[in-house]
Design a protein around this motif. Sequence first.
Motif, short mmCIF file in Angstrom:
data_model
loop_
_atom_site.label_atom_id
_atom_site.label_comp_id
_atom_site.label_asym_id
_atom_site.label_seq_id
_atom_site.Cartn_x
_atom_site.Cartn_y
_atom_site.Cartn_z
N LYS A 1 -1.27 48.16 1.83
CA LYS A 1 -1.43 47.34 0.63
C LYS A 1 -2.67 47.84 -0.10
CE LYS A 1 -0.73 43.46 -1.75
NZ LYS A 1 0.40 43.18 -2.55
N GLN A 2 -2.46 48.36 -1.29
CA GLN A 2 -3.58 48.88 -2.07
C GLN A 2 -4.37 47.73 -2.66
OE1 GLN A 2 -4.47 51.97 -2.11
NE2 GLN A 2 -2.66 52.87 -1.19
N THR A 3 -5.69 47.81 -2.54
CA THR A 3 -6.54 46.76 -3.10
C THR A 3 -6.96 47.08 -4.52
OG1 THR A 3 -8.49 47.80 -2.14
CG2 THR A 3 -7.41 46.08 -0.84
N LEU A 4 -6.93 48.37 -4.89
CA LEU A 4 -7.28 48.78 -6.24
C LEU A 4 -6.03 49.33 -6.93
CD1 LEU A 4 -10.59 50.74 -5.54
CD2 LEU A 4 -10.36 48.43 -6.46
N SER A 5 -6.00 49.22 -8.24
CA SER A 5 -4.86 49.76 -8.99
C SER A 5 -4.93 51.29 -9.00
CB SER A 5 -4.87 49.23 -10.42
OG SER A 5 -5.98 49.75 -11.11
N LEU A 6 -3.83 51.92 -9.36
CA LEU A 6 -3.80 53.38 -9.41
C LEU A 6 -4.85 53.94 -10.37
CD1 LEU A 6 -2.56 56.09 -8.64
CD2 LEU A 6 -0.84 55.73 -10.41
N PRO A 7 -4.97 53.42 -11.59
CA PRO A 7 -6.02 53.95 -12.48
C PRO A 7 -7.43 53.82 -11.90
CG PRO A 7 -4.47 52.65 -13.75
CD PRO A 7 -4.14 52.46 -12.30
N GLU A 8 -7.70 52.73 -11.22
CA GLU A 8 -9.02 52.55 -10.61
C GLU A 8 -9.25 53.57 -9.50
OE1 GLU A 8 -9.88 47.79 -11.11
OE2 GLU A 8 -8.51 48.43 -9.51
N ARG A 9 -8.22 53.79 -8.67
CA ARG A 9 -8.35 54.76 -7.59
C ARG A 9 -8.53 56.18 -8.13
NH1 ARG A 9 -3.71 52.07 -5.66
NH2 ARG A 9 -2.54 54.01 -5.71
N LEU A 10 -7.79 56.53 -9.19
CA LEU A 10 -7.91 57.86 -9.78
C LEU A 10 -9.30 58.07 -10.38
CD1 LEU A 10 -4.44 58.22 -11.49
CD2 LEU A 10 -5.28 59.57 -9.57
N ALA A 11 -9.81 57.07 -11.08
CA ALA A 11 -11.14 57.18 -11.69
C ALA A 11 -12.22 57.29 -10.61
CB ALA A 11 -11.41 55.98 -12.59
N ASP A 12 -12.11 56.49 -9.57
CA ASP A 12 -13.10 56.54 -8.48
C ASP A 12 -13.08 57.89 -7.78
OD1 ASP A 12 -13.81 53.95 -9.02
OD2 ASP A 12 -12.71 53.06 -7.32
N GLU A 13 -11.87 58.42 -7.53
CA GLU A 13 -11.75 59.71 -6.85
C GLU A 13 -12.32 60.83 -7.72
OE1 GLU A 13 -10.44 62.43 -3.78
OE2 GLU A 13 -11.05 60.33 -3.88
N ALA A 14 -12.04 60.82 -9.02
CA ALA A 14 -12.57 61.85 -9.91
C ALA A 14 -14.10 61.80 -9.94
CB ALA A 14 -11.99 61.67 -11.31
N LYS A 15 -14.64 60.59 -10.01
CA LYS A 15 -16.10 60.44 -10.02
C LYS A 15 -16.71 60.95 -8.72
CE LYS A 15 -19.72 56.99 -10.61
NZ LYS A 15 -20.05 55.59 -10.78
N ARG A 16 -16.08 60.59 -7.60
CA ARG A 16 -16.57 61.02 -6.28
C ARG A 16 -16.54 62.55 -6.17
NH1 ARG A 16 -14.95 62.87 -1.72
NH2 ARG A 16 -12.75 62.87 -2.26
N LEU A 17 -15.46 63.17 -6.64
CA LEU A 17 -15.34 64.62 -6.55
C LEU A 17 -16.37 65.32 -7.43
CD1 LEU A 17 -11.46 64.92 -6.60
CD2 LEU A 17 -12.96 65.50 -4.69
N ARG A 18 -16.61 64.79 -8.63
CA ARG A 18 -17.61 65.40 -9.51
C ARG A 18 -19.02 65.29 -8.90
NH1 ARG A 18 -15.87 67.63 -13.90
NH2 ARG A 18 -13.92 66.95 -14.84
#
Length: 66
Positions: free
Chosen positions: A8-25
């Motif tokens: 069960k995802q606690t964050l929406s897909l856009p939130e997860r994508l934004a967080d992952e992009a920020k973490r990778l940068r």
Amino acid sequence: MLQRRRIKQTLSLPERLADEAKRLREAAKSLQPGLERERLLRKARQDETALHLTKWLNSPGLRPPT
């Protein structure tokens, strides 16, 4: 028969994508120029592109073909 693990995802897909992009940068900033850094930046760009596409697909202006 094997059963799929359901998560069960606690964050929406856009939130997860934004967080992952920020973490990778952030991770790429700490690396020297090279293949690993470029790989992280490429993945961050892919996540940001997926984020933009997701927002576009979910926008109210997009209508299904008639």
